[in-house]
Design a protein around this motif. Sequence first.
Motif, PDB file in Angstrom:
ATOM      1  N   GLY A 172       0.794  -1.212   0.000  1.00 40.18           N
ATOM      2  CA  GLY A 172       0.000   0.000   0.000  1.00 40.18           C
ATOM      3  C   GLY A 172       0.830   1.267   0.000  1.00 40.18           C
ATOM      4  O   GLY A 172       0.357   2.337   0.395  1.00 40.18           O
ATOM      5  N   ASP A 173       2.079   1.163  -0.442  1.00 43.42           N
ATOM      6  CA  ASP A 173       3.018   2.285  -0.417  1.00 43.42           C
ATOM      7  C   ASP A 173       3.066   2.937  -1.794  1.00 43.42           C
ATOM      8  O   ASP A 173       3.919   2.617  -2.624  1.00 43.42           O
ATOM      9  CB  ASP A 173       4.400   1.775  -0.002  1.00 43.42           C
ATOM     10  CG  ASP A 173       5.444   2.890   0.101  1.00 43.42           C
ATOM     11  OD1 ASP A 173       5.088   4.061  -0.119  1.00 43.42           O
ATOM     12  OD2 ASP A 173       6.612   2.563   0.414  1.00 43.42           O
ATOM     13  N   THR A 174       2.154   3.871  -2.043  1.00 41.54           N
ATOM     14  CA  THR A 174       2.081   4.503  -3.356  1.00 41.54           C
ATOM     15  C   THR A 174       3.318   5.338  -3.649  1.00 41.54           C
ATOM     16  O   THR A 174       3.823   5.348  -4.779  1.00 41.54           O
ATOM     17  CB  THR A 174       0.822   5.388  -3.459  1.00 41.54           C
ATOM     18  OG1 THR A 174      -0.331   4.615  -3.101  1.00 41.54           O
ATOM     19  CG2 THR A 174       0.642   5.906  -4.878  1.00 41.54           C
ATOM     20  N   ASP A 175       3.832   6.049  -2.651  1.00 43.77           N
ATOM     21  CA  ASP A 175       5.029   6.861  -2.865  1.00 43.77           C
ATOM     22  C   ASP A 175       6.230   5.985  -3.207  1.00 43.77           C
ATOM     23  O   ASP A 175       7.014   6.304  -4.110  1.00 43.77           O
ATOM     24  CB  ASP A 175       5.332   7.700  -1.625  1.00 43.77           C
ATOM     25  CG  ASP A 175       4.290   8.793  -1.401  1.00 43.77           C
ATOM     26  OD1 ASP A 175       3.598   9.169  -2.367  1.00 43.77           O
ATOM     27  OD2 ASP A 175       4.169   9.270  -0.251  1.00 43.77           O
ATOM     28  N   GLY A 176       6.369   4.879  -2.476  1.00 48.56           N
ATOM     29  CA  GLY A 176       7.457   3.957  -2.775  1.00 48.56           C
ATOM     30  C   GLY A 176       7.304   3.335  -4.144  1.00 48.56           C
ATOM     31  O   GLY A 176       8.287   3.128  -4.859  1.00 48.56           O
ATOM     32  N   MET A 177       6.067   3.044  -4.521  1.00 48.01           N
ATOM     33  CA  MET A 177       5.812   2.467  -5.834  1.00 48.01           C
ATOM     34  C   MET A 177       6.201   3.445  -6.942  1.00 48.01           C
ATOM     35  O   MET A 177       6.767   3.058  -7.966  1.00 48.01           O
ATOM     36  CB  MET A 177       4.348   2.081  -5.963  1.00 48.01           C
ATOM     37  CG  MET A 177       4.048   1.296  -7.234  1.00 48.01           C
ATOM     38  SD  MET A 177       2.311   0.850  -7.341  1.00 48.01           S
ATOM     39  CE  MET A 177       1.588   2.470  -7.518  1.00 48.01           C
ATOM     40  N   ALA A 178       5.912   4.741  -6.731  1.00 53.23           N
ATOM     41  CA  ALA A 178       6.279   5.748  -7.724  1.00 53.23           C
ATOM     42  C   ALA A 178       7.792   5.775  -7.937  1.00 53.23           C
ATOM     43  O   ALA A 178       8.274   5.926  -9.070  1.00 53.23           O
ATOM     44  CB  ALA A 178       5.782   7.121  -7.286  1.00 53.23           C
ATOM     45  N   LYS A 179       8.546   5.615  -6.849  1.00 49.99           N
ATOM     46  CA  LYS A 179      10.009   5.589  -6.974  1.00 49.99           C
ATOM     47  C   LYS A 179      10.469   4.356  -7.752  1.00 49.99           C
ATOM     48  O   LYS A 179      11.386   4.439  -8.584  1.00 49.99           O
ATOM     49  CB  LYS A 179      10.646   5.597  -5.584  1.00 49.99           C
ATOM     50  CG  LYS A 179      10.429   6.903  -4.833  1.00 49.99           C
ATOM     51  CD  LYS A 179      11.016   6.844  -3.432  1.00 49.99           C
ATOM     52  CE  LYS A 179      10.742   8.128  -2.657  1.00 49.99           C
ATOM     53  NZ  LYS A 179      11.274   8.061  -1.277  1.00 49.99           N
ATOM     54  N   GLU A 180       9.823   3.213  -7.492  1.00 47.24           N
ATOM     55  CA  GLU A 180      10.198   2.001  -8.222  1.00 47.24           C
ATOM     56  C   GLU A 180       9.814   2.112  -9.701  1.00 47.24           C
ATOM     57  O   GLU A 180      10.522   1.604 -10.574  1.00 47.24           O
ATOM     58  CB  GLU A 180       9.527   0.779  -7.598  1.00 47.24           C
ATOM     59  CG  GLU A 180       9.916   0.507  -6.156  1.00 47.24           C
ATOM     60  CD  GLU A 180      11.403   0.288  -5.938  1.00 47.24           C
ATOM     61  OE1 GLU A 180      12.121  -0.009  -6.916  1.00 47.24           O
ATOM     62  OE2 GLU A 180      11.858   0.412  -4.786  1.00 47.24           O
ATOM     63  N   LEU A 181       8.710   2.782  -9.991  1.00 44.58           N
ATOM     64  CA  LEU A 181       8.335   3.022 -11.384  1.00 44.58           C
ATOM     65  C   LEU A 181       9.391   3.868 -12.082  1.00 44.58           C
ATOM     66  O   LEU A 181       9.634   3.711 -13.287  1.00 44.58           O
ATOM     67  CB  LEU A 181       6.974   3.708 -11.461  1.00 44.58           C
ATOM     68  CG  LEU A 181       5.762   2.820 -11.194  1.00 44.58           C
ATOM     69  CD1 LEU A 181       4.509   3.676 -11.000  1.00 44.58           C
ATOM     70  CD2 LEU A 181       5.540   1.821 -12.334  1.00 44.58           C
ATOM     71  N   GLY A 182      10.038   4.755 -11.329  1.00 45.50           N
ATOM     72  CA  GLY A 182      11.144   5.516 -11.889  1.00 45.50           C
ATOM     73  C   GLY A 182      12.312   4.621 -12.264  1.00 45.50           C
ATOM     74  O   GLY A 182      12.960   4.822 -13.305  1.00 45.50           O
ATOM     75  N   ASN A 210      13.287  10.419 -10.755  1.00 41.24           N
ATOM     76  CA  ASN A 210      14.318   9.404 -10.903  1.00 41.24           C
ATOM     77  C   ASN A 210      15.621  10.011 -11.408  1.00 41.24           C
ATOM     78  O   ASN A 210      16.709   9.646 -10.943  1.00 41.24           O
ATOM     79  CB  ASN A 210      13.831   8.308 -11.854  1.00 41.24           C
ATOM     80  CG  ASN A 210      14.803   7.157 -11.959  1.00 41.24           C
ATOM     81  OD1 ASN A 210      15.555   7.058 -12.924  1.00 41.24           O
ATOM     82  ND2 ASN A 210      14.811   6.281 -10.966  1.00 41.24           N
ATOM     83  N   ALA A 211      15.527  10.931 -12.350  1.00 37.14           N
ATOM     84  CA  ALA A 211      16.726  11.581 -12.871  1.00 37.14           C
ATOM     85  C   ALA A 211      17.455  12.353 -11.770  1.00 37.14           C
ATOM     86  O   ALA A 211      18.689  12.314 -11.683  1.00 37.14           O
ATOM     87  CB  ALA A 211      16.359  12.521 -14.016  1.00 37.14           C
ATOM     88  N   VAL A 212      16.702  13.039 -10.919  1.00 37.38           N
ATOM     89  CA  VAL A 212      17.300  13.779  -9.802  1.00 37.38           C
ATOM     90  C   VAL A 212      17.988  12.814  -8.835  1.00 37.38           C
ATOM     91  O   VAL A 212      19.120  13.055  -8.386  1.00 37.38           O
ATOM     92  CB  VAL A 212      16.229  14.610  -9.067  1.00 37.38           C
ATOM     93  CG1 VAL A 212      16.781  15.170  -7.757  1.00 37.38           C
ATOM     94  CG2 VAL A 212      15.726  15.741  -9.958  1.00 37.38           C
ATOM     95  N   LYS A 213      17.318  11.717  -8.513  1.00 34.40           N
ATOM     96  CA  LYS A 213      17.877  10.727  -7.588  1.00 34.40           C
ATOM     97  C   LYS A 213      19.192  10.157  -8.115  1.00 34.40           C
ATOM     98  O   LYS A 213      20.194  10.080  -7.382  1.00 34.40           O
ATOM     99  CB  LYS A 213      16.877   9.595  -7.365  1.00 34.40           C
ATOM    100  CG  LYS A 213      17.377   8.497  -6.442  1.00 34.40           C
ATOM    101  CD  LYS A 213      16.381   7.346  -6.339  1.00 34.40           C
ATOM    102  CE  LYS A 213      16.418   6.433  -7.556  1.00 34.40           C
ATOM    103  NZ  LYS A 213      15.558   5.236  -7.384  1.00 34.40           N
ATOM    104  N   LEU A 214      19.202   9.771  -9.389  1.00 38.15           N
ATOM    105  CA  LEU A 214      20.398   9.138  -9.941  1.00 38.15           C
ATOM    106  C   LEU A 214      21.527  10.143 -10.147  1.00 38.15           C
ATOM    107  O   LEU A 214      22.703   9.791  -9.997  1.00 38.15           O
ATOM    108  CB  LEU A 214      20.043   8.437 -11.248  1.00 38.15           C
ATOM    109  CG  LEU A 214      19.118   7.231 -11.091  1.00 38.15           C
ATOM    110  CD1 LEU A 214      18.814   6.608 -12.444  1.00 38.15           C
ATOM    111  CD2 LEU A 214      19.709   6.188 -10.156  1.00 38.15           C
ATOM    112  N   ALA A 215      21.186  11.378 -10.474  1.00 38.23           N
ATOM    113  CA  ALA A 215      22.235  12.401 -10.600  1.00 38.23           C
ATOM    114  C   ALA A 215      22.913  12.622  -9.254  1.00 38.23           C
ATOM    115  O   ALA A 215      24.139  12.797  -9.181  1.00 38.23           O
ATOM    116  CB  ALA A 215      21.625  13.705 -11.120  1.00 38.23           C
ATOM    117  N   SER A 216      22.122  12.605  -8.178  1.00 35.18           N
ATOM    118  CA  SER A 216      22.691  12.757  -6.842  1.00 35.18           C
ATOM    119  C   SER A 216      23.616  11.589  -6.507  1.00 35.18           C
ATOM    120  O   SER A 216      24.717  11.782  -5.963  1.00 35.18           O
ATOM    121  CB  SER A 216      21.568  12.850  -5.808  1.00 35.18           C
ATOM    122  OG  SER A 216      22.076  12.835  -4.487  1.00 35.18           O
TER     123      SER A 216
END
Length: 205
Positions: A76-86, A185-191
């Motif tokens: 039920g973790d929609t925010d976490g799911m959005a990150k995995e979709l990234g 996702n782009a922001v996360k990976l650039a970091s």
Amino acid sequence: MPLPARVAGRVPIGTVSSPIRTRRKSTSMQFDEYMEAAASTAIYPHADTGSAAALAYVSLGLGGECSEVVEKALAGDTDGMAKELGDVAWYLARFHSELGLVWPMYSEDLEQLGGYNDVVSAVCGQVVVAGRVQEVIKKLMRDDAGTMSSERRALLVDRLTALVGAWLKVHAAYGLDPHDTVAANAVKLASRKDRGVLQGSGDNR
């Protein structure tokens, strides 16, 4: 087992046919821009060669990330799911780059894609289609000694296109914006790249 709705989530379990939101946040990103961003963080063996080894790596990563989307949905973790979709998007982008393709453009009327109109079938459908992509790569390795025939390439492109459609359907079912997904996702990976932690495991790098 039905997928639980998040307690304070955006979408309850049931049939959902919400279109992708067209109102973009200032942090949104277009898919062609995202492909360039994904390329800058591709450090796996044989990256950008289009070789069977590169495709095998991307195929394995794609399957793993699609399964993590299901894991977050079950929790039920929609925010976490959005990150995995990234993360799924990153492997989709790399697949397209390895094959010299552009990200397929879809109408925002997702009904044109057919199927996967509810939460459960959208999440599970993405895994099913990812498995079909992996099946093509498996047979490329087993039957063709890693040499891509025109017929197998056409089949792979067809299944990748279907997978992008399934990825978009998950966004529609949960009321997520795919442009926001790839931007985050782009922001996360650039970091991670800046901090030298692209390699390794765990979400909190």
